[in-house]
Enzyme design. Structure first.
Site, PDB file in Angstrom:
ATOM      1  N   ARG A  72      11.972  -5.428   4.655  1.00 56.34           N
ATOM      2  CA  ARG A  72      11.637  -4.002   4.473  1.00 56.34           C
ATOM      3  C   ARG A  72      12.591  -3.106   5.271  1.00 56.34           C
ATOM      4  O   ARG A  72      12.971  -3.402   6.380  1.00 56.34           O
ATOM      5  CB  ARG A  72      10.208  -3.738   4.952  1.00 56.34           C
ATOM      6  CG  ARG A  72       9.909  -2.237   4.964  1.00 56.34           C
ATOM      7  CD  ARG A  72       8.461  -1.930   5.000  1.00 56.34           C
ATOM      8  NE  ARG A  72       7.780  -2.452   6.172  1.00 56.34           N
ATOM      9  CZ  ARG A  72       6.470  -2.361   6.338  1.00 56.34           C
ATOM     10  NH1 ARG A  72       5.729  -1.786   5.421  1.00 56.34           N
ATOM     11  NH2 ARG A  72       5.909  -2.854   7.413  1.00 56.34           N
ATOM     12  N   ARG A  88      11.406  -1.391  11.021  1.00 55.04           N
ATOM     13  CA  ARG A  88      10.314  -0.958  11.897  1.00 55.04           C
ATOM     14  C   ARG A  88      10.147  -1.925  13.067  1.00 55.04           C
ATOM     15  O   ARG A  88      10.253  -3.141  12.886  1.00 55.04           O
ATOM     16  CB  ARG A  88       8.999  -0.908  11.097  1.00 55.04           C
ATOM     17  CG  ARG A  88       8.686   0.449  10.555  1.00 55.04           C
ATOM     18  CD  ARG A  88       7.556   0.469   9.603  1.00 55.04           C
ATOM     19  NE  ARG A  88       6.323  -0.207  10.028  1.00 55.04           N
ATOM     20  CZ  ARG A  88       5.211  -0.215   9.303  1.00 55.04           C
ATOM     21  NH1 ARG A  88       5.171   0.399   8.138  1.00 55.04           N
ATOM     22  NH2 ARG A  88       4.131  -0.839   9.725  1.00 55.04           N
ATOM     23  N   ARG A  96      -0.292  -8.772  13.504  1.00 57.04           N
ATOM     24  CA  ARG A  96      -0.888  -7.805  12.567  1.00 57.04           C
ATOM     25  C   ARG A  96      -1.699  -8.529  11.486  1.00 57.04           C
ATOM     26  O   ARG A  96      -2.741  -8.053  11.054  1.00 57.04           O
ATOM     27  CB  ARG A  96       0.209  -6.941  11.926  1.00 57.04           C
ATOM     28  CG  ARG A  96       0.771  -5.910  12.893  1.00 57.04           C
ATOM     29  CD  ARG A  96       2.092  -5.350  12.432  1.00 57.04           C
ATOM     30  NE  ARG A  96       2.022  -4.669  11.166  1.00 57.04           N
ATOM     31  CZ  ARG A  96       3.068  -4.508  10.348  1.00 57.04           C
ATOM     32  NH1 ARG A  96       4.267  -4.990  10.670  1.00 57.04           N
ATOM     33  NH2 ARG A  96       2.933  -3.879   9.222  1.00 57.04           N
ATOM     34  N   LYS A 102       0.836  -1.210   0.000  1.00 58.93           N
ATOM     35  CA  LYS A 102       0.000   0.000   0.000  1.00 58.93           C
ATOM     36  C   LYS A 102       0.875   1.267   0.000  1.00 58.93           C
ATOM     37  O   LYS A 102       0.634   2.203  -0.756  1.00 58.93           O
ATOM     38  CB  LYS A 102      -0.923   0.029   1.235  1.00 58.93           C
ATOM     39  CG  LYS A 102      -1.854  -1.165   1.350  1.00 58.93           C
ATOM     40  CD  LYS A 102      -2.742  -1.077   2.570  1.00 58.93           C
ATOM     41  CE  LYS A 102      -2.022  -1.102   3.898  1.00 58.93           C
ATOM     42  NZ  LYS A 102      -1.274  -2.326   4.204  1.00 58.93           N
ATOM     43  N   ARG A 107      -9.832   0.745   8.373  1.00 59.70           N
ATOM     44  CA  ARG A 107      -9.278  -0.563   8.661  1.00 59.70           C
ATOM     45  C   ARG A 107     -10.260  -1.405   9.477  1.00 59.70           C
ATOM     46  O   ARG A 107      -9.953  -2.527   9.852  1.00 59.70           O
ATOM     47  CB  ARG A 107      -8.006  -0.354   9.478  1.00 59.70           C
ATOM     48  CG  ARG A 107      -6.920  -1.321   9.165  1.00 59.70           C
ATOM     49  CD  ARG A 107      -5.742  -0.942  10.009  1.00 59.70           C
ATOM     50  NE  ARG A 107      -4.864  -0.085   9.267  1.00 59.70           N
ATOM     51  CZ  ARG A 107      -3.587  -0.364   9.063  1.00 59.70           C
ATOM     52  NH1 ARG A 107      -3.052  -1.440   9.545  1.00 59.70           N
ATOM     53  NH2 ARG A 107      -2.841   0.456   8.399  1.00 59.70           N
TER      54      ARG A 107
HETATM   55  P1  AP5 Z   1       4.876  -1.589   1.803  1.00 61.31           P
HETATM   56  O1  AP5 Z   1       4.567  -0.743   0.614  1.00 61.31           O
HETATM   57  O2  AP5 Z   1       5.607  -0.949   2.937  1.00 61.31           O
HETATM   58  O3  AP5 Z   1       3.554  -2.325   2.339  1.00 61.31           O
HETATM   59  P2  AP5 Z   1       2.330  -1.769   3.162  1.00 61.31           P
HETATM   60  O4  AP5 Z   1       1.122  -2.446   2.632  1.00 61.31           O
HETATM   61  O5  AP5 Z   1       2.322  -0.264   3.176  1.00 61.31           O
HETATM   62  O6  AP5 Z   1       2.686  -2.369   4.589  1.00 61.31           O
HETATM   63  P3  AP5 Z   1       2.559  -1.807   6.045  1.00 61.31           P
HETATM   64  O7  AP5 Z   1       3.239  -2.850   6.902  1.00 61.31           O
HETATM   65  O8  AP5 Z   1       3.082  -0.406   6.168  1.00 61.31           O
HETATM   66  O9  AP5 Z   1       1.053  -1.831   6.272  1.00 61.31           O
HETATM   67  P4  AP5 Z   1       0.338  -1.931   7.589  1.00 61.31           P
HETATM   68  O10 AP5 Z   1      -1.038  -1.729   7.119  1.00 61.31           O
HETATM   69  O11 AP5 Z   1       0.558  -3.126   8.405  1.00 61.31           O
HETATM   70  O12 AP5 Z   1       1.034  -0.801   8.498  1.00 61.31           O
HETATM   71  P5  AP5 Z   1       0.720   0.714   8.740  1.00 61.31           P
HETATM   72  O13 AP5 Z   1       1.990   1.445   8.701  1.00 61.31           O
HETATM   73  O14 AP5 Z   1      -0.407   1.193   7.888  1.00 61.31           O
HETATM   74  O15 AP5 Z   1       5.680  -2.866   1.269  1.00 61.31           O
HETATM   75  C1  AP5 Z   1       6.239  -3.826   2.152  1.00 61.31           C
HETATM   76  C2  AP5 Z   1       7.636  -4.255   1.668  1.00 61.31           C
HETATM   77  O16 AP5 Z   1       7.498  -4.951   0.437  1.00 61.31           O
HETATM   78  C3  AP5 Z   1       8.584  -3.085   1.383  1.00 61.31           C
HETATM   79  O17 AP5 Z   1       9.875  -3.447   1.756  1.00 61.31           O
HETATM   80  C4  AP5 Z   1       8.498  -2.866  -0.133  1.00 61.31           C
HETATM   81  O18 AP5 Z   1       9.697  -2.355  -0.672  1.00 61.31           O
HETATM   82  C5  AP5 Z   1       8.204  -4.278  -0.630  1.00 61.31           C
HETATM   83  N1  AP5 Z   1       7.303  -4.288  -1.777  1.00 61.31           N
HETATM   84  C6  AP5 Z   1       6.221  -3.483  -1.996  1.00 61.31           C
HETATM   85  N2  AP5 Z   1       5.617  -3.807  -3.158  1.00 61.31           N
HETATM   86  C7  AP5 Z   1       6.321  -4.846  -3.668  1.00 61.31           C
HETATM   87  C8  AP5 Z   1       6.187  -5.642  -4.856  1.00 61.31           C
HETATM   88  N3  AP5 Z   1       5.185  -5.422  -5.715  1.00 61.31           N
HETATM   89  N4  AP5 Z   1       7.067  -6.634  -5.047  1.00 61.31           N
HETATM   90  C9  AP5 Z   1       8.084  -6.862  -4.167  1.00 61.31           C
HETATM   91  N5  AP5 Z   1       8.284  -6.148  -3.042  1.00 61.31           N
HETATM   92  C10 AP5 Z   1       7.398  -5.161  -2.794  1.00 61.31           C
HETATM   93  O19 AP5 Z   1       0.156   0.673  10.243  1.00 61.31           O
HETATM   94  C11 AP5 Z   1       0.999   0.377  11.334  1.00 61.31           C
HETATM   95  C12 AP5 Z   1       0.182   0.320  12.611  1.00 61.31           C
HETATM   96  O20 AP5 Z   1      -0.475   1.575  12.850  1.00 61.31           O
HETATM   97  C13 AP5 Z   1      -0.956  -0.710  12.642  1.00 61.31           C
HETATM   98  O21 AP5 Z   1      -0.488  -1.985  12.996  1.00 61.31           O
HETATM   99  C14 AP5 Z   1      -1.874  -0.093  13.710  1.00 61.31           C
HETATM  100  O22 AP5 Z   1      -1.411  -0.327  15.010  1.00 61.31           O
HETATM  101  C15 AP5 Z   1      -1.777   1.390  13.435  1.00 61.31           C
HETATM  102  N6  AP5 Z   1      -2.802   1.873  12.491  1.00 61.31           N
HETATM  103  C16 AP5 Z   1      -2.579   2.405  11.250  1.00 61.31           C
HETATM  104  N7  AP5 Z   1      -3.753   2.735  10.680  1.00 61.31           N
HETATM  105  C17 AP5 Z   1      -4.728   2.400  11.550  1.00 61.31           C
HETATM  106  C18 AP5 Z   1      -6.146   2.471  11.516  1.00 61.31           C
HETATM  107  N8  AP5 Z   1      -6.794   2.949  10.444  1.00 61.31           N
HETATM  108  N9  AP5 Z   1      -6.832   2.034  12.591  1.00 61.31           N
HETATM  109  C19 AP5 Z   1      -6.207   1.546  13.668  1.00 61.31           C
HETATM  110  N10 AP5 Z   1      -4.867   1.440  13.767  1.00 61.31           N
HETATM  111  C20 AP5 Z   1      -4.122   1.859  12.718  1.00 61.31           C
END
Ligand code: AP5
Length: 226
Positions: free
Chosen positions: A130, A163, A174, A16, A91
């Site tokens: 990552r 991270r 997660r 994402k 979410r």
């Molecule tokens: P990346 O693009 O970083 O993936 P992502 O989907 O953004 O993953 P996240 O782990 O950031 O998502 P998340 O939803 O768990 O965490 P968030 O920060 O939102 O890609 C991942 C890796 O793969 C990278 O190394 C990239 O280079 C590689 N990659 C990407 N695309 C690729 C491809 N096509 N091929 C190969 N490699 C690839 O949230 C963190 C925390 O915040 C949550 O756990 C929660 O506690 C809190 N939080 C956030 N939003 C909310 C909400 N709305 N409600 C409640 N709590 C929330």
């Protein structure tokens, strides 16, 4: 297209953030990633950051009321008048309902919820490799998307870190949270007829191309309706 109000949905590590960055460049729209917003609040030591940290560290979702307030404020901002890209929000179903209420109040509607689909074994590989930019949250991968200089962000030159919530036990938590609380949104947006599924298993450029293609189709469909 009149306006583009987009949601990116997908499990942790589905790409994402990677796609959000590239969409932001293409579309020149504000990009709101709740994970990045919360991590910035933790770093700044704000009240929201203090509340969020304990949930994030153990892989739980932060309470709906904390995150709903943050996003409602942003989508009402002047910069989001022509649209916005949401990553990591909504979410949960209550978050999606709050978003619908907020956007309806503005006399607007969501354009598409883009679901990036990637199998779990691939997710685990992605999260374990990552590296995230400490300063700006830019994302890299040691094998799939390495920075030009090891350990240094290509965009702003700051250090790349692992991270805290990318540790294997937290990743598992997660993934469970995603299945239980976020996956029901697939049916929610299917019912609204705005769900768009994207195969997220190709390389980042292939996935970006796929998303561009589906946005172009939506644009053509809108023009035909006018
Ligand atoms: P990346 O693009 O970083 O993936 P992502 O989907 O953004 O993953 P996240 O782990 O950031 O998502 P998340 O939803 O768990 O965490 P968030 O920060 O939102 O890609 C991942 C890796 O793969 C990278 O190394 C990239 O280079 C590689 N990659 C990407 N695309 C690729 C491809 N096509 N091929 C190969 N490699 C690839 O949230 C963190 C925390 O915040 C949550 O756990 C929660 O506690 C809190 N939080 C956030 N939003 C909310 C909400 N709305 N409600 C409640 N709590 C929330």
């Amino acid at each position: 297209m009149s306006e583009l109000n987009l949601i990116l949905i997908g499990s942790p590590g589905s790409g994402k953030g990677t796609q959000g960055e590239s969409l932001q460049e293409d579309l020149r729209l504000p990009y709101y990633a709740t994970g990045d917003i919360l991590r910035a609040a933790v770093q700044e030591g704000t009240e929201v950051g203090r509340q969020a940290k304990e949930y994030m560290d153990r892989g739980d979702l932060v309470p709906d009321e904390v995150i709903i307030g943050i996003i409602s404020e942003r989508i009402q901002a002047e910069e989001a008048e022509d649209g916005f890209i949401l990553d990591g929000f909504p979410r949960t179903v209550p978050q999606a309902e709050a978003l619908d209420a907020a956007i309806e109040k503005l006399g607007r509607r969501m354009t598409a919820a883009i679901l990036i689909e990637v199998p779990t074994d691939e997710i685990v590989k992605r999260l374990s490799g990552r590296r995230t930019c400490e300063q700006g949250g830019h994302v890299f991968h040691v094998d799939f998307d390495p920075p030009k200089r090891e350990g240094i962000c290509d965009v702003d030159g700051s250090a790349l870190i692992v991270r805290d919530d990318d540790k294997p036990d937290v990743v598992q938590k997660r993934l469970v949270q995603y299945r239980e609380k976020t996956e029901p949104l697939v049916g929610y947006y299917e019912q609204q007829n705005i769900l768009q599924k994207v195969d997220g298993t190709g390389g980042p450029d292939d996935v970006a191309e796929h998303i561009r293609g589906l946005l172009a189709t939506l644009k053509r469909e809108e023009e035909m309706e006018m």
